[in-house]
Write a protein that holds these residues in place. Structure first.
Motif, PDB file in Angstrom:
ATOM      1  N   LYS A  57       0.848  -1.192   0.000  1.00 55.19           N
ATOM      2  CA  LYS A  57       0.000   0.000   0.000  1.00 55.19           C
ATOM      3  C   LYS A  57       0.885   1.244   0.000  1.00 55.19           C
ATOM      4  N   PRO A  58       0.302   2.424  -0.201  1.00 59.28           N
ATOM      5  CA  PRO A  58       1.109   3.644  -0.157  1.00 59.28           C
ATOM      6  C   PRO A  58       1.705   3.884   1.224  1.00 59.28           C
ATOM      7  N   GLY A  59       2.894   4.465   1.216  1.00 62.59           N
ATOM      8  CA  GLY A  59       3.511   4.913   2.459  1.00 62.59           C
ATOM      9  C   GLY A  59       3.362   6.419   2.544  1.00 62.59           C
ATOM     10  N   PHE A  60       3.446   6.953   3.735  1.00 62.39           N
ATOM     11  CA  PHE A  60       3.269   8.389   3.917  1.00 62.39           C
ATOM     12  C   PHE A  60       4.476   8.982   4.613  1.00 62.39           C
ATOM     13  N   GLY A  61       4.773  10.230   4.296  1.00 60.08           N
ATOM     14  CA  GLY A  61       5.905  10.902   4.915  1.00 60.08           C
ATOM     15  C   GLY A  61       5.845  12.380   4.634  1.00 60.08           C
ATOM     16  N   ASN A  62       6.989  13.012   4.654  1.00 58.51           N
ATOM     17  CA  ASN A  62       7.070  14.446   4.435  1.00 58.51           C
ATOM     18  C   ASN A  62       7.964  14.759   3.246  1.00 58.51           C
ATOM     19  N   ALA A  63       7.538  15.754   2.474  1.00 58.60           N
ATOM     20  CA  ALA A  63       8.406  16.339   1.457  1.00 58.60           C
ATOM     21  C   ALA A  63       9.119  17.495   2.149  1.00 58.60           C
ATOM     22  N   ILE A  64      10.435  17.527   2.045  1.00 58.06           N
ATOM     23  CA  ILE A  64      11.195  18.572   2.717  1.00 58.06           C
ATOM     24  C   ILE A  64      11.796  19.477   1.654  1.00 58.06           C
ATOM     25  N   SER A  65      11.423  20.750   1.684  1.00 57.65           N
ATOM     26  CA  SER A  65      11.892  21.699   0.687  1.00 57.65           C
ATOM     27  C   SER A  65      13.304  22.172   1.018  1.00 57.65           C
ATOM     28  N   HIS A  66      13.833  22.991   0.134  1.00 64.11           N
ATOM     29  CA  HIS A  66      15.179  23.526   0.341  1.00 64.11           C
ATOM     30  C   HIS A  66      15.248  24.353   1.627  1.00 64.11           C
ATOM     31  N   SER A  67      14.148  25.044   1.938  1.00 64.02           N
ATOM     32  CA  SER A  67      14.110  25.851   3.167  1.00 64.02           C
ATOM     33  C   SER A  67      13.754  25.001   4.389  1.00 64.02           C
ATOM     34  N   HIS A  68      13.632  23.699   4.181  1.00 66.11           N
ATOM     35  CA  HIS A  68      13.366  22.703   5.229  1.00 66.11           C
ATOM     36  C   HIS A  68      11.941  22.752   5.779  1.00 66.11           C
ATOM     37  N   ARG A  69      11.028  23.308   4.991  1.00 62.28           N
ATOM     38  CA  ARG A  69       9.611  23.249   5.369  1.00 62.28           C
ATOM     39  C   ARG A  69       9.099  21.860   5.020  1.00 62.28           C
ATOM     40  N   ARG A  70       8.251  21.304   5.874  1.00 64.56           N
ATOM     41  CA  ARG A  70       7.735  19.960   5.644  1.00 64.56           C
ATOM     42  C   ARG A  70       6.270  20.023   5.222  1.00 64.56           C
ATOM     43  N   THR A  71       5.955  19.280   4.166  1.00 67.73           N
ATOM     44  CA  THR A  71       4.566  19.120   3.740  1.00 67.73           C
ATOM     45  C   THR A  71       4.320  17.631   3.537  1.00 67.73           C
ATOM     46  N   SER A  72       3.083  17.216   3.703  1.00 67.79           N
ATOM     47  CA  SER A  72       2.744  15.801   3.584  1.00 67.79           C
ATOM     48  C   SER A  72       2.893  15.324   2.146  1.00 67.79           C
ATOM     49  N   ARG A  73       3.338  14.096   2.002  1.00 69.50           N
ATOM     50  CA  ARG A  73       3.394  13.482   0.688  1.00 69.50           C
ATOM     51  C   ARG A  73       3.080  12.000   0.812  1.00 69.50           C
ATOM     52  N   ARG A  74       2.921  11.363  -0.328  1.00 69.86           N
ATOM     53  CA  ARG A  74       2.513   9.969  -0.376  1.00 69.86           C
ATOM     54  C   ARG A  74       3.454   9.214  -1.306  1.00 69.86           C
ATOM     55  N   PHE A  75       3.966   8.076  -0.854  1.00 78.15           N
ATOM     56  CA  PHE A  75       4.847   7.235  -1.656  1.00 78.15           C
ATOM     57  C   PHE A  75       4.008   6.084  -2.207  1.00 78.15           C
ATOM     58  N   ASP A  76       3.619   6.182  -3.478  1.00 77.37           N
ATOM     59  CA  ASP A  76       2.777   5.154  -4.089  1.00 77.37           C
ATOM     60  C   ASP A  76       3.625   4.018  -4.650  1.00 77.37           C
ATOM     61  N   PRO A  77       3.177   2.764  -4.469  1.00 81.60           N
ATOM     62  CA  PRO A  77       3.865   1.651  -5.133  1.00 81.60           C
ATOM     63  C   PRO A  77       3.568   1.680  -6.635  1.00 81.60           C
ATOM     64  N   ASN A  78       4.424   1.058  -7.412  1.00 84.65           N
ATOM     65  CA  ASN A  78       4.250   1.015  -8.866  1.00 84.65           C
ATOM     66  C   ASN A  78       3.229  -0.076  -9.195  1.00 84.65           C
TER      67      ASN A  78
END
Length: 78
Positions: A11-32
């Motif tokens: 199933k998809p995993g969940f985590g954070n996308a970390i920008s260059h300024s180190h701000r975190r936003t939610s993201r989703r790691f989908d399987p192929n």
């Protein structure tokens, strides 16, 4: 189509996308996930499965009959 593998249960995993300024936003790691059609000789029909690419390689190794047996053992419908 849901991002869920019928054979491995991936199933998809969940985590954070970390920008260059180190701000975190939610993201989703989908399987192929791919939809693949196989001939099932024991039932004399084609089955269409939703599989991850790793599961497609597993089907190539163990065979479609064993893969369908595993899916049904997990409680999945084929």
């Amino acid at each position: 189509m849901s991002a869920h593998c019928q054979l491995t249960g991936t199933k998809p995993g969940f985590g954070n996308a970390i920008s260059h300024s180190h701000r975190r936003t939610s993201r989703r790691f989908d399987p192929n996930i791919q939809r693949k059609r196989y001939w099932l000789p024991s039932e004399g029909r084609h089955v269409r499965l939703t599989l991850s690419t790793k599961a497609i390689k597993t089907v190539d190794v163990i065979g479609i009959e064993a893969a369908v047996a595993r899916i049904r053992a997990r409680g999945g419908k084929v």
